[in-house]
Design an enzyme around this catalytic site. Structure first.
Site, mmCIF file in Angstrom:
data_model
loop_
_atom_site.group_PDB
_atom_site.id
_atom_site.type_symbol
_atom_site.label_atom_id
_atom_site.label_comp_id
_atom_site.label_asym_id
_atom_site.label_seq_id
_atom_site.Cartn_x
_atom_site.Cartn_y
_atom_site.Cartn_z
ATOM 1 N N ASN A 42 -27.998 7.986 27.849
ATOM 2 C CA ASN A 42 -27.679 7.182 26.664
ATOM 3 C C ASN A 42 -26.328 6.491 26.980
ATOM 4 O O ASN A 42 -25.424 6.855 27.562
ATOM 5 C CB ASN A 42 -27.769 8.048 25.661
ATOM 6 C CG ASN A 42 -28.219 7.443 24.381
ATOM 7 O OD1 ASN A 42 -28.404 6.119 24.448
ATOM 8 N ND2 ASN A 42 -28.551 8.037 23.210
ATOM 9 N N PRO A 75 -24.686 4.935 23.865
ATOM 10 C CA PRO A 75 -24.568 4.643 22.455
ATOM 11 C C PRO A 75 -23.398 3.664 22.299
ATOM 12 O O PRO A 75 -22.369 3.635 23.145
ATOM 13 C CB PRO A 75 -24.666 6.015 21.769
ATOM 14 C CG PRO A 75 -24.028 6.996 22.941
ATOM 15 C CD PRO A 75 -24.516 6.270 24.209
ATOM 16 N N THR A 135 -29.575 0.760 29.936
ATOM 17 C CA THR A 135 -28.781 -0.643 29.694
ATOM 18 C C THR A 135 -27.268 -0.353 29.581
ATOM 19 O O THR A 135 -26.826 0.462 28.812
ATOM 20 C CB THR A 135 -29.107 -1.159 28.265
ATOM 21 O OG1 THR A 135 -30.556 -1.456 28.292
ATOM 22 C CG2 THR A 135 -28.453 -2.568 28.214
ATOM 23 N N GLU A 189 -33.864 -1.966 32.938
ATOM 24 C CA GLU A 189 -35.161 -1.824 32.460
ATOM 25 C C GLU A 189 -35.403 -3.106 31.636
ATOM 26 O O GLU A 189 -34.761 -3.549 30.566
ATOM 27 C CB GLU A 189 -35.015 -0.586 31.774
ATOM 28 C CG GLU A 189 -36.360 0.109 31.364
ATOM 29 C CD GLU A 189 -37.325 0.032 32.627
ATOM 30 O OE1 GLU A 189 -38.031 -1.005 32.806
ATOM 31 O OE2 GLU A 189 -37.013 0.886 33.541
ATOM 32 N N ALA A 203 -31.001 -11.204 28.887
ATOM 33 C CA ALA A 203 -32.198 -11.331 28.410
ATOM 34 C C ALA A 203 -32.485 -10.880 26.829
ATOM 35 O O ALA A 203 -33.238 -11.530 26.199
ATOM 36 C CB ALA A 203 -33.166 -10.557 29.410
ATOM 37 N N PHE A 244 -31.097 -13.351 24.352
ATOM 38 C CA PHE A 244 -31.978 -14.645 24.236
ATOM 39 C C PHE A 244 -33.163 -14.387 23.345
ATOM 40 O O PHE A 244 -33.528 -14.996 22.395
ATOM 41 C CB PHE A 244 -32.453 -15.238 25.529
ATOM 42 C CG PHE A 244 -31.425 -16.180 26.149
ATOM 43 C CD1 PHE A 244 -30.032 -15.607 26.360
ATOM 44 C CD2 PHE A 244 -31.667 -17.378 26.556
ATOM 45 C CE1 PHE A 244 -29.205 -16.426 27.086
ATOM 46 C CE2 PHE A 244 -30.799 -18.042 27.428
ATOM 47 C CZ PHE A 244 -29.409 -17.735 27.438
ATOM 48 N N LEU A 245 -33.689 -12.937 23.681
ATOM 49 C CA LEU A 245 -34.944 -12.821 22.666
ATOM 50 C C LEU A 245 -34.525 -12.797 21.341
ATOM 51 O O LEU A 245 -35.157 -13.179 20.362
ATOM 52 C CB LEU A 245 -35.523 -11.347 23.450
ATOM 53 C CG LEU A 245 -36.247 -11.786 24.665
ATOM 54 C CD1 LEU A 245 -36.498 -10.129 25.172
ATOM 55 C CD2 LEU A 245 -37.491 -12.619 24.644
ATOM 56 N N CYS A 268 -32.271 -1.545 21.451
ATOM 57 C CA CYS A 268 -31.399 -2.408 22.403
ATOM 58 C C CYS A 268 -30.909 -3.615 21.901
ATOM 59 O O CYS A 268 -29.676 -3.827 22.305
ATOM 60 C CB CYS A 268 -32.519 -2.686 23.630
ATOM 61 S SG CYS A 268 -32.681 -1.300 24.788
ATOM 62 N N ARG A 290 -35.820 3.541 15.871
ATOM 63 C CA ARG A 290 -34.171 3.273 16.030
ATOM 64 C C ARG A 290 -33.827 1.852 15.549
ATOM 65 O O ARG A 290 -34.654 0.599 15.944
ATOM 66 C CB ARG A 290 -33.807 3.406 17.507
ATOM 67 C CG ARG A 290 -34.136 4.885 17.917
ATOM 68 C CD ARG A 290 -33.454 5.074 19.270
ATOM 69 N NE ARG A 290 -34.630 4.543 20.232
ATOM 70 C CZ ARG A 290 -34.577 4.701 21.503
ATOM 71 N NH1 ARG A 290 -33.659 5.354 22.318
ATOM 72 N NH2 ARG A 290 -35.738 4.244 22.247
#
Length: 493
Positions: A100, A102, A141, A170, A232, A235-236, A285, A355
């Protein structure tokens, strides 16, 4: 023995992969590698006993369509789950680290920076137990430059062992993780631009090449790979915030956000995906990665860039509070003592993950105005919902033992077994997750059992507002033309 001779040796013996961290990333990714590479031994290790026990049982610790079948095909053959972290780390050639990261809750960079505690202890443990050269792959990440920090820990504790650090971010979407792993858009591998670095990249590339077409495996330098992941997701999330910002304007003007999004998405440069207006984005994320990006920009003296990305999160928070305001204002400006049914608590359909789900902020907003809430979600347990509503921001991402112990159940919240039970005697119905089953509910039956006037607040735009209005509901759909009722009861800003 140098890296070169080691890679040559790998051809002669079974490659051994170990993944530290048995969570949403580690579990499914390793299961698919094991399935697609029968000649590779894959072991997933974690210090959490209950989690490993769950991976070894009939009830896996995460719900993901297709995951059960993959795990059952490989488990005990070339896929293993263990708490013996040190043994398998020492034996492996390639170590994936998906622990993790966090958001820090205190200290320098609190609320923005990633907490690398778990990463660092994983790296120190690798250095402690390794007796042969290792390729260490960062899979969680992580903020840009993590690889460099990890590399420093490993090289300063190396005892003559060579480590190559790779970044292999990922790109899974929950709900479709197995599909995404079977047919990825791209696999990204970043490494050092040295002969040893290139060899390590090639070794990992060979693993993925078992099932991923060559042209979909991209190789970059370390920093590009790390930053590509954050970019990425940013942007999403930005696309969602963009369409949500427009949804507010649609409501104010009488435009229909579905029509606007469809027209915009027809532009081939923009494309139709991720343009659904909703109550807001969630998941483990998006917010975390953007906060991370913001922090990195600030640290690198780029406040303008940081502020630009901050705005994506601000619009997301605005969208959630706007939704709560609509609910409260349309019900004569109070929901105190009124029963509100909440359909869906997960952050999106086909996952049990809560989450950063927008449902948390919406429920907390309604509870703040003293509503009685009845929640139904097909995959989320009552225990999880109560925990989420009792938690402070960012707590969810820290280990259980650091979270508030057995939170006092929120008294005004009950969790029920179906939508009809949730709606019984309710004044309003809030749809907060786009589960398919909510599209086919008997809304007449729901209406008959509710208090009148009966309201539907569709936070995912999955119902047909006209059909519901014919039944007698007062309907609020995000970004859709407003009922006369809602126009008469403007939301207080």
């Amino acid at each position: 023995m140098g890296m070169g001779s080691q890679v040559a040796d790998l051809a002669d013996k079974m490659v051994k992969i170990c993944c530290i961290g048995a969570g949403y990333v580690g579990g499914p990714t390793m299961a698919v590698i094991a399935l697609k590479c029968p000649d590779i031994q894959v072991v997933v290790v974690d210090i959490s006993k209950p989690r490993i026990e769950a991976w070894n049982s009939d009830t896996l610790p995460i719900y993901e369509p297709g995951l059960d079948e993959v795990v059952k095909q490989c488990r005990g053959k070339n896929l293993f789950f263990s708490t013996d972290v040190e043994k398998y780390v020492a034996e492996s050639d390639i170590i994936f680290v998906s622990v993790n990261t966090p958001t820090k809750t205190r200290g320098l960079g609190a609320g923005k920076a990633a907490d690398l505690t778990y990463w660092e202890s994983a790296a120190r443990m690798i250095a402690d137990v390794s007796k042969s050269d290792k390729i260490v792959v960062e899979k969680s990440t992580v903020p840009v430059k993590t690889a460099e920090a990890i590399e420093k820990i490993l090289t300063h504790n190396s005892k003559g062992i060579n480590y190559q650090i790779l970044s292999n971010p990922e790109f899974l979407a929950e709900g479709t993780a197995i599909e995404d792993l079977f047919k990825p858009d791209r696999v990204l591998i970043g490494g050092r631009e040295t002969p040893e670095g290139r060899k390590a990249v090639q070794t990992l590339k060979d693993v993925y090449a078992h099932w991923v077409p060559e042209d979909r495996i991209l190789t970059t330098n370390l920093w590009s790979a790390e930053l590509s992941k954050l970019a990425a997701n940013a942007f999403l999330a930005q696309r969602i915030s963009s369409v949500n910002a427009i949804s507010a304007l649609c409501e104010a003007t009488g435009a229909n956000v579905s029509e606007v999004a469809y027209a915009v998405g027809k532009d081939s440069r923009i494309g139709p995906k991720f343009l659904n207006a909703s109550v807001g984005f969630g998941g483990s994320c998006f917010q975390k990665d953007i906060l991370n990006l913001v922090y990195i920009c600030e640290c690198n003296g780029l406040p303008e860039v940081a502020n630009y990305w901050k705005q994506v999160i601000k619009i997301n928070d605005y969208q959630k509070s706007r939704f709560v305001n609509r609910v409260v204002s349309s019900m004569f400006n109070t929901v105190a003592g009124k029963k509100i049914a909440v359909l869906g608590f997960a952050f999106k359909k086909d996952t049990g993950d809560t989450r950063e789900t927008p449902a948390i902020d919406v429920c907390k907003g309604l509870l703040g105005d003293k509503a009685q809430i009845s929640i139904y979600d097909p995959q989320v347990t009552e225990d999880q919902i109560q925990r989420d509503l009792a938690m402070n921001k960012f707590d969810w991402d820290h280990p259980m033992h650091l979270q508030p112990t057995s939170p006092t159940a929120v008294k005004q919240v009950s969790c029920v077994w179906d939508a009809y039970e949730a709606a019984k005697g309710a004044h309003g119905l809030c749809i907060l997750t786009e589960w398919d089953e909510f599209k086919t509910l008997d809304y007449q039956k729901l209406f008959d059992n509710m208090q009148k006037p009966a309201f539907v607040f569709d936070g995912r735009n999955i119902v047909d507002p006209e059909k519901l209005r014919e039944i007698g509901f007062i309907v609020y759909s995000i970004g859709k033309p407003l009922d006369a009722w809602l126009k008469d009861m403007p939301a207080v800003a």
